[in-house]
Scaffold this motif. Structure first.
Motif, PDB file in Angstrom:
ATOM      1  N   ASN A  69     -31.399 -26.528  22.277  1.00 30.27           N
ATOM      2  CA  ASN A  69     -32.722 -26.069  22.729  1.00 30.27           C
ATOM      3  C   ASN A  69     -33.537 -27.236  23.277  1.00 30.27           C
ATOM      4  O   ASN A  69     -34.282 -27.076  24.261  1.00 30.27           O
ATOM      5  CB  ASN A  69     -33.474 -25.403  21.579  1.00 30.27           C
ATOM      6  CG  ASN A  69     -32.907 -24.045  21.219  1.00 30.27           C
ATOM      7  OD1 ASN A  69     -32.134 -23.460  21.983  1.00 30.27           O
ATOM      8  ND2 ASN A  69     -33.283 -23.533  20.062  1.00 30.27           N
ATOM      9  N   LEU A  70     -33.392 -28.398  22.665  1.00 31.41           N
ATOM     10  CA  LEU A  70     -34.159 -29.560  23.090  1.00 31.41           C
ATOM     11  C   LEU A  70     -33.751 -30.024  24.495  1.00 31.41           C
ATOM     12  O   LEU A  70     -34.618 -30.391  25.299  1.00 31.41           O
ATOM     13  CB  LEU A  70     -33.962 -30.704  22.086  1.00 31.41           C
ATOM     14  CG  LEU A  70     -34.590 -32.055  22.438  1.00 31.41           C
ATOM     15  CD1 LEU A  70     -36.113 -31.952  22.461  1.00 31.41           C
ATOM     16  CD2 LEU A  70     -34.142 -33.124  21.436  1.00 31.41           C
ATOM     17  N   VAL A  71     -32.451 -29.994  24.810  1.00 32.06           N
ATOM     18  CA  VAL A  71     -31.977 -30.578  26.070  1.00 32.06           C
ATOM     19  C   VAL A  71     -31.695 -29.526  27.147  1.00 32.06           C
ATOM     20  O   VAL A  71     -31.160 -29.863  28.216  1.00 32.06           O
ATOM     21  CB  VAL A  71     -30.704 -31.428  25.822  1.00 32.06           C
ATOM     22  CG1 VAL A  71     -31.014 -32.573  24.874  1.00 32.06           C
ATOM     23  CG2 VAL A  71     -29.554 -30.568  25.292  1.00 32.06           C
ATOM     24  N   ASN A  72     -32.060 -28.285  26.887  1.00 29.61           N
ATOM     25  CA  ASN A  72     -31.806 -27.230  27.874  1.00 29.61           C
ATOM     26  C   ASN A  72     -32.449 -27.538  29.225  1.00 29.61           C
ATOM     27  O   ASN A  72     -31.834 -27.359  30.283  1.00 29.61           O
ATOM     28  CB  ASN A  72     -32.303 -25.882  27.348  1.00 29.61           C
ATOM     29  CG  ASN A  72     -31.229 -25.151  26.555  1.00 29.61           C
ATOM     30  OD1 ASN A  72     -30.033 -25.384  26.741  1.00 29.61           O
ATOM     31  ND2 ASN A  72     -31.657 -24.267  25.665  1.00 29.61           N
ATOM     32  N   GLU A  73     -33.698 -27.988  29.201  1.00 27.19           N
ATOM     33  CA  GLU A  73     -34.414 -28.244  30.453  1.00 27.19           C
ATOM     34  C   GLU A  73     -33.769 -29.369  31.250  1.00 27.19           C
ATOM     35  O   GLU A  73     -33.882 -29.415  32.474  1.00 27.19           O
ATOM     36  CB  GLU A  73     -35.875 -28.575  30.166  1.00 27.19           C
ATOM     37  CG  GLU A  73     -36.687 -27.383  29.661  1.00 27.19           C
ATOM     38  CD  GLU A  73     -38.167 -27.708  29.560  1.00 27.19           C
ATOM     39  OE1 GLU A  73     -38.593 -28.729  30.166  1.00 27.19           O
ATOM     40  OE2 GLU A  73     -38.889 -26.968  28.882  1.00 27.19           O
ATOM     41  N   ALA A  74     -33.084 -30.274  30.571  1.00 24.04           N
ATOM     42  CA  ALA A  74     -32.403 -31.365  31.262  1.00 24.04           C
ATOM     43  C   ALA A  74     -30.997 -30.957  31.713  1.00 24.04           C
ATOM     44  O   ALA A  74     -30.273 -31.777  32.269  1.00 24.04           O
ATOM     45  CB  ALA A  74     -32.306 -32.590  30.344  1.00 24.04           C
ATOM     46  N   GLU A  75     -30.655 -29.680  31.474  1.00 20.92           N
ATOM     47  CA  GLU A  75     -29.346 -29.129  31.869  1.00 20.92           C
ATOM     48  C   GLU A  75     -28.198 -29.927  31.258  1.00 20.92           C
ATOM     49  O   GLU A  75     -27.204 -30.251  31.899  1.00 20.92           O
ATOM     50  CB  GLU A  75     -29.208 -29.077  33.382  1.00 20.92           C
ATOM     51  CG  GLU A  75     -30.237 -28.165  34.053  1.00 20.92           C
ATOM     52  CD  GLU A  75     -30.055 -28.111  35.557  1.00 20.92           C
ATOM     53  OE1 GLU A  75     -29.325 -28.984  36.098  1.00 20.92           O
ATOM     54  OE2 GLU A  75     -30.626 -27.210  36.182  1.00 20.92           O
ATOM     55  N   ILE A  76     -28.350 -30.226  29.970  1.00 16.89           N
ATOM     56  CA  ILE A  76     -27.325 -30.950  29.217  1.00 16.89           C
ATOM     57  C   ILE A  76     -26.686 -29.977  28.226  1.00 16.89           C
ATOM     58  O   ILE A  76     -27.377 -29.180  27.586  1.00 16.89           O
ATOM     59  CB  ILE A  76     -27.938 -32.145  28.460  1.00 16.89           C
ATOM     60  CG1 ILE A  76     -28.468 -33.181  29.461  1.00 16.89           C
ATOM     61  CG2 ILE A  76     -26.918 -32.783  27.524  1.00 16.89           C
ATOM     62  CD1 ILE A  76     -29.243 -34.318  28.800  1.00 16.89           C
ATOM     63  N   GLU A  77     -25.355 -30.052  28.104  1.00 18.55           N
ATOM     64  CA  GLU A  77     -24.644 -29.209  27.150  1.00 18.55           C
ATOM     65  C   GLU A  77     -24.332 -30.018  25.886  1.00 18.55           C
ATOM     66  O   GLU A  77     -23.952 -31.192  25.970  1.00 18.55           O
ATOM     67  CB  GLU A  77     -23.336 -28.698  27.756  1.00 18.55           C
ATOM     68  CG  GLU A  77     -23.505 -27.715  28.896  1.00 18.55           C
ATOM     69  CD  GLU A  77     -22.151 -27.232  29.397  1.00 18.55           C
ATOM     70  OE1 GLU A  77     -21.674 -26.196  28.892  1.00 18.55           O
ATOM     71  OE2 GLU A  77     -21.573 -27.905  30.271  1.00 18.55           O
ATOM     72  N   VAL A  78     -24.492 -29.367  24.739  1.00 20.69           N
ATOM     73  CA  VAL A  78     -24.195 -30.004  23.455  1.00 20.69           C
ATOM     74  C   VAL A  78     -22.806 -29.555  22.998  1.00 20.69           C
ATOM     75  O   VAL A  78     -22.526 -28.357  22.935  1.00 20.69           O
ATOM     76  CB  VAL A  78     -25.245 -29.645  22.390  1.00 20.69           C
ATOM     77  CG1 VAL A  78     -24.833 -30.210  21.028  1.00 20.69           C
ATOM     78  CG2 VAL A  78     -26.618 -30.186  22.794  1.00 20.69           C
TER      79      VAL A  78
END
Length: 397
Positions: free
Chosen positions: A106-115
């Motif tokens: 949820n934190l990195v969604n805007e940066a289009e990063i996948e966890v």
């Protein structure tokens, strides 16, 4: 159940069978069946053996070695650092009762990063109104969830794992390497790979283990006292039906034995430095045939545990891989050391002894059934130990 039967069951091992390969013709007829080995000798290579598997006799309580160190001689670094995260600012990030990997996604969604989570489960966390640089927030949340995070900029992937790789840089001294390795293994940290040329140790650690390693390094620089244990392991075979330890003691001289302490199994004899083990060995020969099967050294900081793995220094090809001597030592004064000695296997401990003795005493543990136990066998194992000092000093002392 007799003691012999108990240990036969305790030490039982599954016999390894040979693989058979059948060569089949085009007409599906078996033309050969050839046994091949299931293990390779390469798996038993131990590059520590030439340095560890030797015993040096020291007859006094004087410090045997003094080594000067600097504070910056020890350096523990995270080895899995990859790419820096994008320079985003986190403004008021809030989440409640969410597993770590989901919260970070949820934190990195805007940066289009996948966890990508490398482990199955992560603890649930909650956070409210979190501000700061993205890299700092990710690191803080990962640490709170007992995890490590690393970022691949090309793939735009954030990897999570409960374990991370660390490199420990040590001084150019083999004694220091052995001391740290033995203390780590005694503390239960077994995923270690030493590089003897670079004087480094590569480890795979959890956060708790990382903290334990750092505590060890701080302790070495603060305390500076090490204990080295010379360990020898013998296999004893009775030469006649009347062979017994009471006859051995009579031949040796009861006055030469300071104490004879009972354990769950066997006894621990304490002898002074003037009654060296060679004298006890001479007293054994009329009753037992002795076969030295392993010997070596283990080094540990004062107050920490050490482990001597008997199989790694075994002279003959035999299954001793799960047999160890564990020692927990503490210096009580300039002359006396408190020692806890445990004979241990992969299935649990066999026996334990606790004693306070002079540094120049020799210890002998007797009456331990031979490992592995064979039905009808009356063979025993004999363990001898001698401790000596090594001291670290800081430059300028």
């Amino acid at each position: 159940m007799t003691l012999q039967t108990y240990f036969s069951s305790f030490f039982s091992r599954l016999a390894g069978g040979a693989l058979c390969l059948a060569a089949v013709t085009a007409q599906a007829q078996i033309v050969s069946s050839t046994p091949i080995a299931t293990t390779s000798s390469a798996s038993f290579i131990n590059i520590e053996a030439p340095f560890r598997c030797s015993v040096k006799e020291v007859g006094s309580i004087d410090i045997s070695t003094t080594i000067a160190l600097k504070n910056n001689d020890f350096k523990l670094t995270y080895f899995d650092e990859m790419d820096p995260l994008p320079r985003f600012e986190v403004n008021g990030f809030t989440f409640e009762s969410m597993p770590l990997d989901e919260a970070l996604q949820n934190l990195v969604n805007e940066a289009e990063i996948e966890v990508y989570a490398e482990d199955i489960a992560y603890p649930e966390l909650s956070g409210k109104g979190i501000f700061g640089k993205l890299s700092s927030v990710v690191k803080e949340l990962a640490t709170a969830g007992d995890a490590f995070a690393k970022y691949d900029a090309d793939q735009k992937r954030l990897y999570l794992s409960h374990r991370g790789r660390f490199e420990l840089k040590l001084p150019d001294n083999r004694v220091v390497m052995f001391a740290v390795l033995d203390a780590l293994r005694g503390a239960g940290i077994t995923s270690v790979t030493p590089n003897w040329k670079e004087h480094t140790i590569l480890m795979i650690l959890t956060h708790a283990e990382q903290q334990k390693v750092q505590e060890l390094l701080d302790y070495i620089l603060k305390d500076g006292n090490l204990l080295l244990a010379d360990v020898q392991v013998y296999r004893l075979h009775p030469l006649h039906a009347d062979a017994n330890w009471q006859s051995v003691v009579a031949n040796f001289g009861a006055g030469r034995i300071h104490t004879a302490q009972d354990g769950l199994v066997g006894k621990m004899l304490t002898m002074g430095h003037q009654q060296r083990f060679e004298h006890l060995r001479d007293s054994l020969l009329p009753n037992y045939d002795l076969d030295l099967i392993s010997q070596g050294v283990a080094i540990v900081p004062n107050g920490w545990k050490m482990r001597f793995d008997i199989g790694k220094c075994a002279f003959k090809k035999q299954d001793l891989s799960s047999l160890s001597v564990l020692l927990n030592t503490r210096i009580k004064s300039a002359e006396f050391i408190e020692t806890s000695v445990t004979i241990d296997t992969a299935k649990g401990e066999i026996t334990t002894f606790n004693t306070i003795d002079a540094i120049d005493n020799e210890l002998a543990i007797i009456g331990i059934p031979a490992f592995p136990v064979e039905n009808g066998s009356f063979e025993e194992m004999l363990f001898t130990l001698k401790l000596r000092f090594i001291r670290f000093t800081k430059e300028g002392e």
